[in-house]
Write a protein that holds these residues in place. Structure first.
Motif, PDB file in Angstrom:
ATOM      1  N   THR A  21       0.805  -1.220   0.000  1.00 52.34           N
ATOM      2  CA  THR A  21       0.000   0.000   0.000  1.00 52.34           C
ATOM      3  C   THR A  21       0.840   1.273   0.000  1.00 52.34           C
ATOM      4  O   THR A  21       0.388   2.303  -0.505  1.00 52.34           O
ATOM      5  CB  THR A  21      -0.928   0.025   1.226  1.00 52.34           C
ATOM      6  OG1 THR A  21      -0.153  -0.148   2.433  1.00 52.34           O
ATOM      7  CG2 THR A  21      -1.960  -1.085   1.144  1.00 52.34           C
ATOM      8  N   SER A  22       2.044   1.218   0.559  1.00 57.58           N
ATOM      9  CA  SER A  22       2.832   2.451   0.670  1.00 57.58           C
ATOM     10  C   SER A  22       4.299   2.273   0.303  1.00 57.58           C
ATOM     11  O   SER A  22       5.078   3.213   0.462  1.00 57.58           O
ATOM     12  CB  SER A  22       2.729   3.012   2.094  1.00 57.58           C
ATOM     13  OG  SER A  22       3.191   2.060   3.045  1.00 57.58           O
ATOM     14  N   ARG A  38      -4.616  -5.801   3.040  1.00 53.57           N
ATOM     15  CA  ARG A  38      -4.521  -4.669   2.109  1.00 53.57           C
ATOM     16  C   ARG A  38      -5.898  -4.065   1.835  1.00 53.57           C
ATOM     17  O   ARG A  38      -6.071  -2.843   1.828  1.00 53.57           O
ATOM     18  CB  ARG A  38      -3.874  -5.154   0.813  1.00 53.57           C
ATOM     19  CG  ARG A  38      -3.485  -4.063  -0.182  1.00 53.57           C
ATOM     20  CD  ARG A  38      -4.526  -3.822  -1.240  1.00 53.57           C
ATOM     21  NE  ARG A  38      -5.085  -5.021  -1.779  1.00 53.57           N
ATOM     22  CZ  ARG A  38      -6.273  -5.061  -2.367  1.00 53.57           C
ATOM     23  NH1 ARG A  38      -7.012  -3.970  -2.457  1.00 53.57           N
ATOM     24  NH2 ARG A  38      -6.755  -6.199  -2.837  1.00 53.57           N
ATOM     25  N   GLU A  66      -6.997  -0.179   2.760  1.00 55.46           N
ATOM     26  CA  GLU A  66      -7.483   0.753   1.746  1.00 55.46           C
ATOM     27  C   GLU A  66      -8.918   1.211   2.018  1.00 55.46           C
ATOM     28  O   GLU A  66      -9.386   2.171   1.405  1.00 55.46           O
ATOM     29  CB  GLU A  66      -7.380   0.111   0.366  1.00 55.46           C
ATOM     30  CG  GLU A  66      -5.935  -0.099  -0.075  1.00 55.46           C
ATOM     31  CD  GLU A  66      -5.818  -0.689  -1.462  1.00 55.46           C
ATOM     32  OE1 GLU A  66      -6.845  -1.146  -2.002  1.00 55.46           O
ATOM     33  OE2 GLU A  66      -4.695  -0.687  -2.012  1.00 55.46           O
ATOM     34  N   ASN A  67      -9.592   0.540   2.943  1.00 53.98           N
ATOM     35  CA  ASN A  67     -10.964   0.921   3.297  1.00 53.98           C
ATOM     36  C   ASN A  67     -11.002   1.997   4.387  1.00 53.98           C
ATOM     37  O   ASN A  67     -12.072   2.529   4.697  1.00 53.98           O
ATOM     38  CB  ASN A  67     -11.732  -0.321   3.756  1.00 53.98           C
ATOM     39  CG  ASN A  67     -13.232  -0.085   3.812  1.00 53.98           C
ATOM     40  OD1 ASN A  67     -13.810   0.492   2.897  1.00 53.98           O
ATOM     41  ND2 ASN A  67     -13.853  -0.532   4.890  1.00 53.98           N
ATOM     42  N   LYS A  91      -9.362   8.265   4.482  1.00 54.78           N
ATOM     43  CA  LYS A  91      -8.114   9.015   4.325  1.00 54.78           C
ATOM     44  C   LYS A  91      -8.051  10.210   5.267  1.00 54.78           C
ATOM     45  O   LYS A  91      -6.972  10.658   5.652  1.00 54.78           O
ATOM     46  CB  LYS A  91      -7.960   9.489   2.880  1.00 54.78           C
ATOM     47  CG  LYS A  91      -8.000   8.379   1.841  1.00 54.78           C
ATOM     48  CD  LYS A  91      -6.900   7.363   2.068  1.00 54.78           C
ATOM     49  CE  LYS A  91      -6.939   6.268   0.996  1.00 54.78           C
ATOM     50  NZ  LYS A  91      -5.930   5.210   1.252  1.00 54.78           N
TER      51      LYS A  91
END
Length: 223
Positions: free
Chosen positions: A47-48, A110, A114-115, A118
């Protein structure tokens, strides 16, 4: 000719079955713990992480998810000695289980990461939290809460898949059953018994996972 069922020899070998069940629990538990650490690191990298890391993790996931677990065990136990790496059957079984479950768990974690909203991550940055603190305090726990049912199902499958490790003579329940069957020739009785034992082990894991959920993951209801 009518088959006569006789569980006497199977029940007399209960210490072997109990020992095999204990080894299955230990093997599965270690694989779960190590696999979870690998999966969290892999999910964080996917993810990063930089692009080469993401590509490597994707390649690993696709390779493991699209090849049979039996072949993975054979590659580790029989293939690595060609490179000068010799492992005991139990060590090879543990590594194979970790490699297999991690590939599936990475994708599950993952998806949970991502859920996450932000805005929560931005708020953590505004508070001056370091990236690792943001991941641990803001991202990881809510993600695990969301994906916990999927993870527990995957780990139950891991415990059941550990029976395949008997093909390399790893010490676990199915291997113990094979030894008993070879002496007694009571195939149905032996494998019916361990079927029941695997079912009981699955129930034990479900109860343990439920207790963890109630103790650490559920948000208390305010009154």
């Amino acid at each position: 000719m009518t088959y006569q069922f006789d569980f006497t020899d199977v029940f007399s070998a209960w210490p072997e079955l109990a020992w095999g069940a204990l080894h299955t629990l230990v093997l599965s538990g270690l694989a779960m713990a190590i696999g979870m650490v690998v999966a969290i690191a892999g999910a964080l990298g996917k993810t990063s992480g930089p692009k080469p890391v993401r590509i490597a993790i994707d390649a690993y996931i696709e390779l493991i998810r699209n090849t049979p677990f039996l072949i993975q065990i054979f590659m580790i136990f029989f293939g690595l000695p060609s490179l000068g790496i010799r492992l005991s059957s139990n060590t090879a079984a543990l590594i194979a289980l970790v490699v297999n479950v991690s590939a599936y768990a990475i994708e599950i974690i993952r998806a949970g990461i991502e859920n996450i909203d932000k805005g929560q991550i931005e708020a953590g940055r505004a508070l001056g939290l370091k990236p690792l603190q943001i991941f641990r305090l803001i991202v990881l726990k809510p993600a695990i809460q969301a994906i916990y049912p999927s993870l527990t199902s995957q780990f139950i499958l891991l415990m059941l898949n550990s029976s395949v490790c008997s093909v390399i003579a790893a010490t676990e329940l199915t291997a113990a059953a094979g030894d008993i069957q070879s002496r007694t020739f009571r195939s149905f009785e032996v494998y019916f018994t361990i079927t029941c034992m695997y079912f009981i082990l699955s129930l034990i894991f479900w109860q343990a996972f439920g207790a963890i959920d109630r103790k650490f993951l559920r948000t208390p209801v305010k009154r």
